[in-house]
Write an enzyme that holds these catalytic residues in place. Structure first.
Site, short mmCIF file in Angstrom:
data_model
loop_
_atom_site.label_atom_id
_atom_site.label_comp_id
_atom_site.label_asym_id
_atom_site.label_seq_id
_atom_site.Cartn_x
_atom_site.Cartn_y
_atom_site.Cartn_z
N LYS A 13 38.79 46.63 34.85
CA LYS A 13 37.76 47.68 34.83
C LYS A 13 36.66 47.42 35.87
O LYS A 13 36.29 48.32 36.60
CB LYS A 13 37.06 47.74 33.46
CG LYS A 13 37.84 48.38 32.37
CD LYS A 13 36.95 48.73 31.17
CE LYS A 13 36.24 47.55 30.55
NZ LYS A 13 37.11 46.53 29.95
N ARG A 88 32.02 51.45 23.27
CA ARG A 88 33.08 50.55 22.82
C ARG A 88 33.40 50.73 21.35
O ARG A 88 34.29 50.04 20.83
CB ARG A 88 32.62 49.12 23.03
CG ARG A 88 33.40 48.40 24.16
CD ARG A 88 32.91 47.07 24.19
NE ARG A 88 33.47 45.97 24.81
CZ ARG A 88 33.19 45.52 26.03
NH1 ARG A 88 32.49 46.22 26.86
NH2 ARG A 88 33.64 44.37 26.43
N ARG A 127 41.15 34.14 35.25
CA ARG A 127 39.76 34.44 35.57
C ARG A 127 38.84 33.37 34.99
O ARG A 127 37.86 32.98 35.62
CB ARG A 127 39.38 35.82 35.00
CG ARG A 127 37.95 36.22 35.31
CD ARG A 127 37.68 37.66 34.91
NE ARG A 127 37.25 37.75 33.53
CZ ARG A 127 37.00 38.89 32.90
NH1 ARG A 127 37.17 40.05 33.52
NH2 ARG A 127 36.61 38.91 31.65
N ARG A 133 32.38 32.37 32.97
CA ARG A 133 31.93 33.12 31.79
C ARG A 133 32.24 32.34 30.53
O ARG A 133 33.37 31.89 30.34
CB ARG A 133 32.63 34.49 31.74
CG ARG A 133 31.92 35.52 32.58
CD ARG A 133 32.62 36.85 32.53
NE ARG A 133 32.83 37.38 31.19
CZ ARG A 133 33.10 38.66 30.95
NH1 ARG A 133 33.17 39.52 31.94
NH2 ARG A 133 33.29 39.07 29.72
N ARG A 144 38.47 38.79 21.70
CA ARG A 144 38.02 39.99 22.41
C ARG A 144 39.11 41.06 22.44
O ARG A 144 38.84 42.25 22.36
CB ARG A 144 37.54 39.63 23.82
CG ARG A 144 36.18 38.94 23.79
CD ARG A 144 35.85 38.19 25.06
NE ARG A 144 35.91 39.04 26.23
CZ ARG A 144 36.30 38.62 27.43
NH1 ARG A 144 36.71 37.38 27.62
NH2 ARG A 144 36.29 39.45 28.43
#
Ligand code: AMP
Length: 186
Positions: A13, A88, A127, A133, A144
């Site tokens: 995204k 969301r 990632r 993160r 998640r």
């Protein structure tokens, strides 16, 4: 152009949002990025959001709605915007609908980027090696994805029943996927 970009974590995204916002010259509002900068700046909102984010859970709807109400009323949003990571949940989508109505805005489209779960997990784990993160670890990634399925996926029906949903296959090269998005917006 007023757009919402929907999709599970890891679907790309953020990457696509940058290309699409440049194409239309609109602002890109990533609620994840906004929240991360609030956490970093140790604001009240950041302090309230941090524990939810670190656990891979959603920050409460009320906080998000207040934050986005203030943000969408800023003048740089007048020409258009791309919402990335918001709404969301169904209450957020309802809240957004009311807010847009109050401002006299209308969404042009909601783009849903899709990919299978195996691909998503692979991308997120990769990632996590470089993103720094705190929520890109294997357990939090699983959490998640679960939150996405339970709380965000119902938005596909919500927007589909409003005839606003456009689905785009998220597997392929980055420019190819951008092309697919621009194509469904024609
Ligand atoms: P993201 O960068 O979009 O993956 O968001 C990172 C984290 O920020 C999420 O796991 C949530 O904890 C929080 N977050 C971002 N957007 C929202 C939202 N619309 N509602 C609730 N929490 C959010």
């Amino acid at each position: 152009m007023k757009l919402v970009l929907l999709g599970p974590p890891g679907v790309g995204k953020g990457t696509q949002a940058v290309n699409v916002k440049e194409h239309f010259n609109i602002v890109h509002l990533s609620t994840g990025d906004i929240l991360r900068s609030e956490v970093k700046a140790e604001t009240d909102l950041g302090k309230q959001a941090k524990s939810f984010m670190d656990a891979g859970k959603l920050v409460p709807d009320e906080l998000l709605l207040q934050m986005m109400d203030a943000r969408l009323r800023k003048p740089d949003c007048d020409p258009g915007y791309l919402l990335d990571g918001f709404p969301r949940t169904i209450p957020q989508a309802d809240g957004l609908e009311q807010l847009l109505e109050a401002m006299g805005h209308k969404l042009d489209a909601v783009i849903s980027i899709t990919a299978n779960e195996e691909e998503l997990i692979n991308r997120l784990v990769l990632r996590g090696k470089t993103s720094g993160r705190s929520d890109d670890t294997p357990e939090v990634i699983r959490q998640r994805l679960e939150v996405y399925r339970r709380q965000t996926e119902p938005l596909l029906d919500f927007y589909s029943s409003r005839k606003q949903l456009k689905e785009v296959d998220g597997i392929g090269d980055i420019p190819e996927i951008t092309e697919r998005i621009l194509e469904v917006l024609k």
